[in-house]
Every structure is written in C-alpha cells, then in structure tokens.
Design a protein around this motif. Structure first.
Motif, PDB file in Angstrom:
ATOM      1  N   LEU A 218      -6.252   2.805   6.439  1.00  0.00           N
ATOM      2  CA  LEU A 218      -5.570   3.771   5.567  1.00  0.00           C
ATOM      3  C   LEU A 218      -4.169   4.096   6.080  1.00  0.00           C
ATOM      4  O   LEU A 218      -3.257   4.348   5.288  1.00  0.00           O
ATOM      5  N   ALA A 219      -3.997   4.101   7.396  1.00  0.00           N
ATOM      6  CA  ALA A 219      -2.706   4.475   7.983  1.00  0.00           C
ATOM      7  C   ALA A 219      -1.764   3.293   8.148  1.00  0.00           C
ATOM      8  O   ALA A 219      -0.599   3.480   8.530  1.00  0.00           O
ATOM      9  N   SER A 220      -2.222   2.084   7.865  1.00  0.00           N
ATOM     10  CA  SER A 220      -1.427   0.891   8.116  1.00  0.00           C
ATOM     11  C   SER A 220      -0.312   0.728   7.095  1.00  0.00           C
ATOM     12  O   SER A 220      -0.559   0.542   5.897  1.00  0.00           O
ATOM     13  N   SER A 221       0.930   0.749   7.560  1.00  0.00           N
ATOM     14  CA  SER A 221       2.057   0.551   6.647  1.00  0.00           C
ATOM     15  C   SER A 221       2.063  -0.871   6.110  1.00  0.00           C
ATOM     16  O   SER A 221       2.428  -1.104   4.950  1.00  0.00           O
ATOM     17  N   LYS A 222       1.629  -1.826   6.937  1.00  0.00           N
ATOM     18  CA  LYS A 222       1.567  -3.212   6.491  1.00  0.00           C
ATOM     19  C   LYS A 222       0.608  -3.346   5.318  1.00  0.00           C
ATOM     20  O   LYS A 222       0.912  -3.977   4.293  1.00  0.00           O
ATOM     21  N   ASP A 223      -0.594  -2.772   5.424  1.00  0.00           N
ATOM     22  CA  ASP A 223      -1.585  -2.903   4.361  1.00  0.00           C
ATOM     23  C   ASP A 223      -1.211  -2.083   3.131  1.00  0.00           C
ATOM     24  O   ASP A 223      -1.477  -2.500   1.995  1.00  0.00           O
ATOM     25  N   GLN A 224      -0.602  -0.918   3.332  1.00  0.00           N
ATOM     26  CA  GLN A 224      -0.133  -0.134   2.194  1.00  0.00           C
ATOM     27  C   GLN A 224       0.955  -0.888   1.436  1.00  0.00           C
ATOM     28  O   GLN A 224       0.996  -0.880   0.196  1.00  0.00           O
ATOM     29  N   HIS A 225       1.822  -1.550   2.191  1.00  0.00           N
ATOM     30  CA  HIS A 225       2.892  -2.370   1.608  1.00  0.00           C
ATOM     31  C   HIS A 225       2.286  -3.489   0.764  1.00  0.00           C
ATOM     32  O   HIS A 225       2.673  -3.718  -0.394  1.00  0.00           O
ATOM     33  N   GLU A 226       1.319  -4.196   1.341  1.00  0.00           N
ATOM     34  CA  GLU A 226       0.649  -5.289   0.651  1.00  0.00           C
ATOM     35  C   GLU A 226      -0.049  -4.791  -0.617  1.00  0.00           C
ATOM     36  O   GLU A 226      -0.015  -5.447  -1.663  1.00  0.00           O
ATOM     37  N   HIS A 227      -0.681  -3.626  -0.516  1.00  0.00           N
ATOM     38  CA  HIS A 227      -1.440  -3.098  -1.650  1.00  0.00           C
ATOM     39  C   HIS A 227      -0.527  -2.705  -2.813  1.00  0.00           C
ATOM     40  O   HIS A 227      -0.882  -2.876  -3.983  1.00  0.00           O
ATOM     41  N   ARG A 228       0.638  -2.187  -2.487  1.00  0.00           N
ATOM     42  CA  ARG A 228       1.543  -1.723  -3.537  1.00  0.00           C
ATOM     43  C   ARG A 228       1.981  -2.850  -4.453  1.00  0.00           C
ATOM     44  O   ARG A 228       2.157  -2.638  -5.672  1.00  0.00           O
ATOM     45  N   TYR A 229       2.148  -4.057  -3.920  1.00  0.00           N
ATOM     46  CA  TYR A 229       2.509  -5.189  -4.778  1.00  0.00           C
ATOM     47  C   TYR A 229       1.474  -5.373  -5.890  1.00  0.00           C
ATOM     48  O   TYR A 229       1.805  -5.678  -7.040  1.00  0.00           O
ATOM     49  N   VAL A 230       0.208  -5.181  -5.535  1.00  0.00           N
ATOM     50  CA  VAL A 230      -0.866  -5.408  -6.500  1.00  0.00           C
ATOM     51  C   VAL A 230      -0.892  -4.304  -7.551  1.00  0.00           C
ATOM     52  O   VAL A 230      -0.961  -4.577  -8.762  1.00  0.00           O
ATOM     53  N   THR A 231      -0.851  -3.062  -7.124  1.00  0.00           N
ATOM     54  CA  THR A 231      -0.934  -1.964  -8.095  1.00  0.00           C
ATOM     55  C   THR A 231       0.277  -1.951  -9.024  1.00  0.00           C
ATOM     56  O   THR A 231       0.148  -1.625 -10.209  1.00  0.00           O
ATOM     57  N   ASP A 232       1.444  -2.320  -8.513  1.00  0.00           N
ATOM     58  CA  ASP A 232       2.626  -2.372  -9.375  1.00  0.00           C
ATOM     59  C   ASP A 232       2.439  -3.426 -10.469  1.00  0.00           C
ATOM     60  O   ASP A 232       2.772  -3.187 -11.638  1.00  0.00           O
ATOM     61  N   GLN A 233       1.915  -4.607 -10.093  1.00  0.00           N
ATOM     62  CA  GLN A 233       1.747  -5.667 -11.082  1.00  0.00           C
ATOM     63  C   GLN A 233       0.684  -5.304 -12.108  1.00  0.00           C
ATOM     64  O   GLN A 233       0.885  -5.466 -13.311  1.00  0.00           O
ATOM     65  N   VAL A 234      -0.469  -4.829 -11.646  1.00  0.00           N
ATOM     66  CA  VAL A 234      -1.551  -4.483 -12.573  1.00  0.00           C
ATOM     67  C   VAL A 234      -1.113  -3.376 -13.515  1.00  0.00           C
ATOM     68  O   VAL A 234      -1.335  -3.445 -14.730  1.00  0.00           O
ATOM     69  N   SER A 235      -0.486  -2.339 -12.987  1.00  0.00           N
ATOM     70  CA  SER A 235      -0.022  -1.238 -13.827  1.00  0.00           C
ATOM     71  C   SER A 235       0.981  -1.717 -14.865  1.00  0.00           C
ATOM     72  O   SER A 235       0.939  -1.301 -16.029  1.00  0.00           O
ATOM     73  N   GLY A 236       1.890  -2.616 -14.464  1.00  0.00           N
ATOM     74  CA  GLY A 236       2.892  -3.114 -15.399  1.00  0.00           C
ATOM     75  C   GLY A 236       2.281  -3.921 -16.530  1.00  0.00           C
ATOM     76  O   GLY A 236       2.657  -3.758 -17.700  1.00  0.00           O
ATOM     77  N   VAL A 237       1.325  -4.795 -16.206  1.00  0.00           N
ATOM     78  CA  VAL A 237       0.660  -5.592 -17.243  1.00  0.00           C
ATOM     79  C   VAL A 237      -0.088  -4.680 -18.214  1.00  0.00           C
ATOM     80  O   VAL A 237      -0.030  -4.867 -19.438  1.00  0.00           O
ATOM     81  N   LEU A 238      -0.787  -3.693 -17.688  1.00  0.00           N
ATOM     82  CA  LEU A 238      -1.539  -2.794 -18.567  1.00  0.00           C
ATOM     83  C   LEU A 238      -0.611  -1.927 -19.416  1.00  0.00           C
ATOM     84  O   LEU A 238      -0.904  -1.657 -20.589  1.00  0.00           O
ATOM     85  N   ARG A 239       0.517  -1.500 -18.866  1.00  0.00           N
ATOM     86  CA  ARG A 239       1.451  -0.691 -19.663  1.00  0.00           C
ATOM     87  C   ARG A 239       1.991  -1.471 -20.847  1.00  0.00           C
ATOM     88  O   ARG A 239       2.276  -0.901 -21.909  1.00  0.00           O
ATOM     89  N   ASP A 240       2.120  -2.786 -20.699  1.00  0.00           N
ATOM     90  CA  ASP A 240       2.613  -3.621 -21.793  1.00  0.00           C
ATOM     91  C   ASP A 240       1.584  -3.789 -22.911  1.00  0.00           C
ATOM     92  O   ASP A 240       1.948  -4.173 -24.032  1.00  0.00           O
ATOM     93  N   ARG A 241       0.310  -3.511 -22.624  1.00  0.00           N
ATOM     94  CA  ARG A 241      -0.758  -3.816 -23.583  1.00  0.00           C
ATOM     95  C   ARG A 241      -1.662  -2.631 -23.907  1.00  0.00           C
ATOM     96  O   ARG A 241      -2.468  -2.720 -24.833  1.00  0.00           O
ATOM     97  N   CYS A 242      -1.543  -1.565 -23.145  1.00  0.00           N
ATOM     98  CA  CYS A 242      -2.448  -0.421 -23.288  1.00  0.00           C
ATOM     99  C   CYS A 242      -1.645   0.869 -23.348  1.00  0.00           C
ATOM    100  O   CYS A 242      -0.430   0.889 -23.175  1.00  0.00           O
ATOM    101  N   ALA A 243      -2.354   1.964 -23.581  1.00  0.00           N
ATOM    102  CA  ALA A 243      -1.749   3.293 -23.592  1.00  0.00           C
ATOM    103  C   ALA A 243      -2.365   4.127 -22.470  1.00  0.00           C
ATOM    104  O   ALA A 243      -3.417   3.788 -21.922  1.00  0.00           O
ATOM    105  N   SER A 244      -1.683   5.204 -22.122  1.00  0.00           N
ATOM    106  CA  SER A 244      -2.200   6.181 -21.150  1.00  0.00           C
ATOM    107  C   SER A 244      -2.639   5.524 -19.852  1.00  0.00           C
ATOM    108  O   SER A 244      -3.739   5.781 -19.340  1.00  0.00           O
ATOM    109  N   VAL A 245      -1.789   4.658 -19.297  1.00  0.00           N
ATOM    110  CA  VAL A 245      -2.117   4.008 -18.033  1.00  0.00           C
ATOM    111  C   VAL A 245      -1.979   5.016 -16.900  1.00  0.00           C
ATOM    112  O   VAL A 245      -0.953   5.674 -16.757  1.00  0.00           O
TER     113      VAL A 245
END
Length: 385
Positions: A218-245
């Motif tokens: 949880l405290a790892s900046s490396k893993d938080q960095h890695e995780h953010r790439y994924v959530t940014d992509q998933v959120s962006g794809v869903l915002r293009d196709r869904c509402a209330s993301v």
C-alpha cells in the motif's frame, strides 16, 4: 453476413465435459456443447444484437487481432450460487518439464526493460513481462478435474474453464483453465463494474510478515505508480461509453491465498440498450494491468520479447442478448493439452522504471502457485540449471 463455422471439424472435446464454466462467488455459468463459432468479438456482438443467439461464452486472446474462442453454446445454465466442485480423487502427479524462458533469462529481460523505461525519450512507461512453466503429468487430467481442484482451493470459489477448439488449429481439444481474481468487466442491467488489479506482493505464511507485506504494498510509490496507469485507462474507456463513472482516489488491498494486489473498483451506468458486457470487454482489453502503456507500443514489445501469448492475459467470460455478463482477465491459468498430459502456465508482472528484476522474478514465482501449488508443485527453478 456472419459466417457459420462447422465446429465438428474443429473440436475433439468430450461431449460429457462442459465446454465453458465461469465460477464466481455470486454466480455460476455452465455451458454445454459448442454451437455457432465466432472468431472475433465483433462477429459475436452482431449476432447477439441481431437476436441470432441468446448467449456467447468463451475467451478473447491476448492479441486482439488473433482468432478468439467465442461460441454460442448448445445449452447454458446461469445460477445465482457458487460452483460446487467435485472432490478431487486420485489426481495425476505433475512435474516441471521446462521453464520458458529460464529464470535468469527472465531477470535479464526485466533488467533490459527497466533500462528502456528509464529513458525519458522512450514512449513506453510500463510493460508487463511474463514467463511460463510447462509441466507434465503421470496420467491424463480432465479439464473439469483441474477446474474442480482450483475452485476447491480458492477461498471465494473463483474458477473458469474454456474449450479453446473454437479458435481453430492449433487449439483443437485444448482447454484454458484457471482461477482469476481480476474482473475486467461485469454488467448487470444498467450497472457496470471493473476491478483492475496492478501492483502485487507475495504473501507470507507468518501473520505479522504477511501484514507487513500488505502495508508495504500500500505504501509503495512504485506500485501506486504502476496501478495508476491501469485505473486511468479503464476510467477513460468507460467514460467514453458509460455514464456516472466513479473511480476511487486510491486503491485498496485485494488478497488471494498467494498474493496481495492493489485493486480499484470502478463503477458506471449504461442505458438498457447501451454497450454489452462483451462490447465493454473488447473495448477495455488489453489493459495496462496485463499489457502496459501506451498499449500498442507495449504490445509490440511483448511480441518481440515473448512471442505469442495465446489466451494467457486475454479475457474469459459470457454475455447474453440483454447485454448482461461478466469477463475475467485470464490470469492464474494454464492451457491444458488435448491429451491432458501436459499444461502450460504463465505468470507476469508489471515493469516500470523503478522495478527490481529479482523482485519481479519472485512475484511471478508467487503467482505460479495459484496453478502449480494445488498440483503439488511447490519448488520452482530460480536459476539456470
């Protein structure tokens, strides 16, 4: 016009075995028989939306351009209960045959990727590198036996089985069997959920050490960095196709018997006639969690380094004509050979500029245990013989 394929020419599967199973804590989907075959998600979506079939089940490969193993089953059962595995009895003995590549080669590949990612002029910011273990059995194992073993050893009862014959040669008679913790997409009515996992640490048998591993993750900046790439992509794809993301600001811990993961439950809504679970799965796949970022560049690098991944790090799931369904990322899985005498298991990890090659090798070793541990394989090679 959607082509209709003769599955009898492509499969040698035992008709008494299920062609597809997705076991989840809240629902079990079991399909028998392979009917109409679709080699791409778009073909399957067209058939569903046109009312030509009622359900699609199967698997998407890692590479979106490769043939899929999607089909309309001859019969399907959807129940709102967990899967009840048969008690394993007299299972064959498995032994490691080959490490692909050898462990030292994998660490060298990771080290080379770290140097590349540290170059600010290079476009790739993250790449997921995997390795494989081939194991051989003393006698034939049926796909359903492997599924039952994996479900019975998973605390929440996750598991999947897919007859890959629908993908054509060379997949005739082969099965993908696994126990994935990662939800690519689930749609129930108008509600949508994606729960990507990225950033991992191997669990410890000692409770204090296990808690430290979780806290450090949880405290790892490396893993938080890695995780953010994924959530940014998933959120962006869903915002293009869904509402209330809705995307939480920070990840939470997700545990399996072998690993801790950083996970973020991302929710959204869609109209009743909006994109189906299969359409959303095809739009999201492959995520940075199993490929990298930017996606196309990372996928090309993976192909250069690893070759064809087949159905490892693809997606396994189902979808009905109303758009409901669920697709899991096909990790913690193995491809069981048509003769049931060998299997090929993969495990990978996300590489960023801060990654340590030795730690990445250890992470894949931990991930292999979801498949190999229940088969009695606990000691994996750690250096070149």
């Amino acid at each position: 016009m959607i082509p209709i394929f003769d599955i009898s020419a492509e499969t040698s599967a035992d008709p008494s075995e299920p062609a597809f199973v997705l076991a989840r804590p809240h629902r079990t989907v079991v399909a028998q028989g392979v009917g109409r075959v679709f080699h791409s998600a778009q073909e399957a979506v067209t058939a569903l939306r046109g009312g030509q079939v009622g359900h699609i089940v199967g698997a998407l490969p890692f590479s979106p351009g490769a043939p899929a193993a999607l089909f309309a089953p001859e019969s399907v059962s959807v129940t709102d209960t967990g899967y009840r595995p048969a008690m394993p009895n007299g299972l064959p003995h498995f032994e490691i045959d080959t490490a692909l590549p050898p462990p030292d080669t994998h660490t060298q590949r990771v080290a080379a990727a770290v140097r590349l990612l540290a170059d600010p002029t290079h476009p790739i910011r993250k790449v997921v590198l995997a390795r494989a273990i081939r194991a051989r059995a003393s006698q034939r194992m049926r796909p359903a036996e492997l599924l039952d073993l994996l479900v019975s050893t998973d605390p929440v009862g996750n598991g999947f089985l897919v007859d890959l014959s629908a993908a054509g040669m060379p997949y005739r008679g082969r099965h993908l069997v696994g126990s994935s913790p990662e939800i690519l997409i689930r749609r129930e009515g108008t509600e949508v959920l994606s729960h990507p996992l990225a950033g991992s640490a191997r669990r410890a048998t000692d409770s204090d050490a296990d808690r430290r591993a979780a806290d450090n993750l949880l405290a790892s900046s490396k893993d938080q960095h890695e995780h953010r790439y994924v959530t940014d992509q998933v959120s962006g794809v869903l915002r293009d196709r869904c509402a209330s993301v809705r995307t939480p600001g920070s990840p939470e811990l997700t545990g399996t018997p072998e690993m801790w993961h950083l996970g973020t439950p991302i929710t959204a809504t869609v109209p009743v006639d909006g994109p189906s679970a299969l359409e959303l799965a095809a739009a999201l796949h492959p995520t940075p969690a199993i490929c990298g970022t930017p996606t196309a560049d990372a996928a090309r690098l993976i192909a250069e380094i690893e070759g064809d991944r087949g159905f490892y790090a693809g997606a396994v799931g189902w979808c009905d004509a109303e758009g409901n369904g669920e697709w899991m990322v096909s990790i913690r899985c193995a491809e069981l050979a048509a003769d049931g005498l060998s299997l090929l298991a993969h495990a990978g990890g996300g590489i960023v500029a801060e990654s340590d090659p030795a730690a990445e090798l250890a992470e894949t070793t931990g991930k292999f245990q979801r498949i190999l541990g229940p088969l009695g394989i606990s000691d994996l090679p750690v250096t070149v013989a």
